[in-house]
Scaffold this motif. Structure first.
Motif, PDB file in Angstrom:
ATOM      1  N   MET A   1       0.809  -1.205   0.000  1.00  0.00           N
ATOM      2  CA  MET A   1       0.000   0.000   0.000  1.00  0.00           C
ATOM      3  C   MET A   1       0.851   1.267   0.000  1.00  0.00           C
ATOM      4  N   ALA A   2       2.163   1.129   0.165  1.00  0.00           N
ATOM      5  CA  ALA A   2       3.058   2.293   0.138  1.00  0.00           C
ATOM      6  C   ALA A   2       3.663   2.493  -1.238  1.00  0.00           C
ATOM      7  N   HIS A   3       3.159   1.787  -2.235  1.00  0.00           N
ATOM      8  CA  HIS A   3       3.746   1.885  -3.578  1.00  0.00           C
ATOM      9  C   HIS A   3       3.663   3.316  -4.121  1.00  0.00           C
ATOM     10  N   GLY A   4       2.575   4.002  -3.842  1.00  0.00           N
ATOM     11  CA  GLY A   4       2.431   5.383  -4.290  1.00  0.00           C
ATOM     12  C   GLY A   4       3.465   6.297  -3.678  1.00  0.00           C
ATOM     13  N   GLU A   5       3.878   6.014  -2.443  1.00  0.00           N
ATOM     14  CA  GLU A   5       4.879   6.861  -1.792  1.00  0.00           C
ATOM     15  C   GLU A   5       6.270   6.637  -2.392  1.00  0.00           C
ATOM     16  N   PHE A   6       6.551   5.428  -2.892  1.00  0.00           N
ATOM     17  CA  PHE A   6       7.805   5.221  -3.618  1.00  0.00           C
ATOM     18  C   PHE A   6       7.790   6.020  -4.918  1.00  0.00           C
ATOM     19  N   MET A   7       6.632   6.104  -5.542  1.00  0.00           N
ATOM     20  CA  MET A   7       6.497   6.945  -6.738  1.00  0.00           C
ATOM     21  C   MET A   7       6.776   8.407  -6.400  1.00  0.00           C
ATOM     22  N   ILE A   8       6.204   8.886  -5.311  1.00  0.00           N
ATOM     23  CA  ILE A   8       6.401  10.287  -4.926  1.00  0.00           C
ATOM     24  C   ILE A   8       7.841  10.558  -4.517  1.00  0.00           C
ATOM     25  N   LEU A   9       8.528   9.561  -3.971  1.00  0.00           N
ATOM     26  CA  LEU A   9       9.951   9.730  -3.682  1.00  0.00           C
ATOM     27  C   LEU A   9      10.712  10.030  -4.970  1.00  0.00           C
ATOM     28  N   GLY A  10      10.404   9.289  -6.036  1.00  0.00           N
ATOM     29  CA  GLY A  10      11.028   9.564  -7.322  1.00  0.00           C
ATOM     30  C   GLY A  10      10.702  10.954  -7.831  1.00  0.00           C
ATOM     31  N   ALA A  11       9.455  11.398  -7.597  1.00  0.00           N
ATOM     32  CA  ALA A  11       9.051  12.738  -8.033  1.00  0.00           C
ATOM     33  C   ALA A  11       9.824  13.811  -7.267  1.00  0.00           C
ATOM     34  N   TYR A  12       9.996  13.638  -5.970  1.00  0.00           N
ATOM     35  CA  TYR A  12      10.738  14.629  -5.190  1.00  0.00           C
ATOM     36  C   TYR A  12      12.231  14.619  -5.542  1.00  0.00           C
ATOM     37  N   VAL A  13      12.777  13.453  -5.841  1.00  0.00           N
ATOM     38  CA  VAL A  13      14.173  13.402  -6.293  1.00  0.00           C
ATOM     39  C   VAL A  13      14.331  14.185  -7.590  1.00  0.00           C
ATOM     40  N   THR A  14      13.374  14.037  -8.503  1.00  0.00           N
ATOM     41  CA  THR A  14      13.401  14.790  -9.756  1.00  0.00           C
ATOM     42  C   THR A  14      13.287  16.281  -9.498  1.00  0.00           C
ATOM     43  N   TYR A  15      12.439  16.662  -8.552  1.00  0.00           N
ATOM     44  CA  TYR A  15      12.279  18.074  -8.180  1.00  0.00           C
ATOM     45  C   TYR A  15      13.588  18.647  -7.640  1.00  0.00           C
ATOM     46  N   LEU A  16      14.276  17.888  -6.780  1.00  0.00           N
ATOM     47  CA  LEU A  16      15.550  18.350  -6.239  1.00  0.00           C
ATOM     48  C   LEU A  16      16.601  18.466  -7.334  1.00  0.00           C
ATOM     49  N   CYS A  17      16.629  17.498  -8.253  1.00  0.00           N
ATOM     50  CA  CYS A  17      17.584  17.556  -9.366  1.00  0.00           C
ATOM     51  C   CYS A  17      17.312  18.769 -10.256  1.00  0.00           C
ATOM     52  N   SER A  18      16.042  19.052 -10.490  1.00  0.00           N
ATOM     53  CA  SER A  18      15.674  20.204 -11.303  1.00  0.00           C
ATOM     54  C   SER A  18      16.208  21.488 -10.684  1.00  0.00           C
ATOM     55  N   ASN A  19      15.991  21.646  -9.390  1.00  0.00           N
ATOM     56  CA  ASN A  19      16.470  22.853  -8.708  1.00  0.00           C
ATOM     57  C   ASN A  19      18.000  22.921  -8.686  1.00  0.00           C
ATOM     58  N   PHE A  20      18.645  21.759  -8.479  1.00  0.00           N
ATOM     59  CA  PHE A  20      20.111  21.738  -8.404  1.00  0.00           C
ATOM     60  C   PHE A  20      20.732  22.108  -9.746  1.00  0.00           C
ATOM     61  N   PHE A  21      20.253  21.494 -10.817  1.00  0.00           N
ATOM     62  CA  PHE A  21      20.821  21.779 -12.133  1.00  0.00           C
ATOM     63  C   PHE A  21      20.526  23.220 -12.560  1.00  0.00           C
ATOM     64  N   GLU A  22      19.329  23.698 -12.208  1.00  0.00           N
ATOM     65  CA  GLU A  22      18.969  25.064 -12.582  1.00  0.00           C
ATOM     66  C   GLU A  22      19.844  26.082 -11.871  1.00  0.00           C
ATOM     67  N   ALA A  23      20.225  25.779 -10.623  1.00  0.00           N
ATOM     68  CA  ALA A  23      20.999  26.740  -9.835  1.00  0.00           C
ATOM     69  C   ALA A  23      22.506  26.608 -10.048  1.00  0.00           C
ATOM     70  N   TYR A  24      23.019  25.362 -10.178  1.00  0.00           N
ATOM     71  CA  TYR A  24      24.456  25.156 -10.176  1.00  0.00           C
ATOM     72  C   TYR A  24      25.025  24.632 -11.502  1.00  0.00           C
ATOM     73  N   LEU A  25      24.212  23.989 -12.316  1.00  0.00           N
ATOM     74  CA  LEU A  25      24.686  23.446 -13.590  1.00  0.00           C
ATOM     75  C   LEU A  25      23.729  23.840 -14.718  1.00  0.00           C
ATOM     76  N   PRO A  26      23.539  25.126 -14.939  1.00  0.00           N
ATOM     77  CA  PRO A  26      22.561  25.549 -15.955  1.00  0.00           C
ATOM     78  C   PRO A  26      22.919  25.086 -17.363  1.00  0.00           C
ATOM     79  N   ALA A  27      24.217  24.857 -17.623  1.00  0.00           N
ATOM     80  CA  ALA A  27      24.615  24.419 -18.959  1.00  0.00           C
ATOM     81  C   ALA A  27      24.116  23.008 -19.263  1.00  0.00           C
ATOM     82  N   LEU A  28      23.893  22.210 -18.209  1.00  0.00           N
ATOM     83  CA  LEU A  28      23.424  20.829 -18.384  1.00  0.00           C
ATOM     84  C   LEU A  28      21.947  20.672 -18.054  1.00  0.00           C
ATOM     85  N   PHE A  29      21.257  21.798 -17.885  1.00  0.00           N
ATOM     86  CA  PHE A  29      19.858  21.716 -17.458  1.00  0.00           C
ATOM     87  C   PHE A  29      18.994  20.959 -18.477  1.00  0.00           C
TER      88      PHE A  29
END
Length: 308
Positions: A47-75
């Motif tokens: 029943m926690a399968h949806g939360e594993f999905m959301i973990l992936g979504a939050y990891v993507t969100y963090l990567c988006s912010n990191f690349f946008e702020a520190y590695l814009p050339a690779l965004f």
């Protein structure tokens, strides 16, 4: 319901809703593939399968912010890094959960349901404490923006096309893992006869852990894809868990083809009916249809003959 539309308008509506249904189908398939591996192959009601999905979504969100702020050339290519990290994060958490919790509850499906439901609540609160209660979204690269016009009134969003292509690639990869690899052979051996598989030297505990981690990792990839078409919140995963279980049961547990076929049927039915009816009524009619079919064929659309 159809009397207010001309045949041309109805054709355009069905075409547009069909493409919208394909995007929903892509998310359903990515979610259901992971759950089909866990539930179909291992018999664990996660029943926690949806939360594993959301973990992936939050990891993507963090990567988006990191690349946008520190590695814009690779965004422009950050999503590929985010998808790999989402798979690793969700898979690692899945392996930890299997080792610390699930392995003690095999052959006790009600206990696994209650335990993973409690885990889902814990993860939801953890996401709420870390990321806040508000929904967050990622910034898409320029090449994922816009749409491709098919006709004067029908356009397909590029990010939707990307999600569909990603789903196709992941489905092919899962097929090769389950049916053309040593891991898949061992997994199917354990499913068919755990005692005999252990007798010939297969480490069944390791197979269980790897299988659970793989299913959770695919859910993490589903979370990455989900950020392409919607915002992410602590409870967003629960919006898909019921539909995902419905897809797995309707298609036939442990059947890859059945999972894909039922995902397509349910997503297309919901997408089309939601245009003419309310969203809740569309879900009710879809559920009633699925229940009626399962009463006639309780093993699902596709079932595997497994020697017990």
């Amino acid at each position: 319901m159809f009397a207010d539309y001309t045949w041309t308008e109805l054709g355009s509506i069905f075409a547009m809703q069909g493409f919208a249904g394909l995007i929903l189908f892509s998310v359903f398939v990515l979610m259901a593939l992971g759950l089909a591996i866990i539930f179909g192959q291992m018999g664990v009601i996660n029943m926690a399968h949806g939360e594993f999905m959301i973990l992936g979504a939050y990891v993507t969100y963090l990567c988006s912010n990191f690349f946008e702020a520190y590695l814009p050339a690779l965004f422009g290519i950050y999503f590929f890094f985010a998808m790999a990290l989402a798979f690793l994060a969700a898979g690692t958490l899945g392996a930890l959960v299997e080792w610390s919790l699930i392995r003690h509850l095999y052959k006790r499906p009600l206990d696994t349901l209650l335990a993973t439901w409690g885990l889902s609540l814990i993860l939801q609160q953890a996401y709420r404490s870390i990321f806040g209660a508000r929904e967050v979204g990622v910034t898409l690269p320029n090449w994922l923006l816009g749409s491709v016009p098919l006709t004067d009134i029908i356009e397909i969003p590029i990010n939707g096309i990307f999600v569909m292509v990603l789903t196709f690639v992941i489905a092919i990869a899962v097929y090769f893992i389950l049916f053309r690899s040593r891991m898949g052979m061992q997994t199917r051996a354990v499913v068919q006869n755990r005692v005999m598989a252990g007798a010939v030297g297969i480490n069944t505990e390791k197979v269980d852990r790897n299988t659970f981690a793989l299913g959770c990792g695919i859910a993490g990839i589903a979370g990455s894809a989900f950020t392409m078409i919607g915002s992410t919140g602590p409870t967003a995963g629960q919006l898909y868990i019921v539909d995902t279980f419905l897809i797995v049961v309707f298609g036939g547990a442990a059947s890859l083809v059945g999972t894909i076929a039922s995902s397509f049927a349910i997503s297309q039915a919901q997408s089309t009916m939601e245009f003419f009816l309310s969203g809740s009524m569309a879900k009710v009619l879809t559920l009633l249809t699925v229940v009626g079919i399962l009463m006639l064929r309780p093993q699902g659309l596709f079932s595997l003959k497994i020697r017990r």
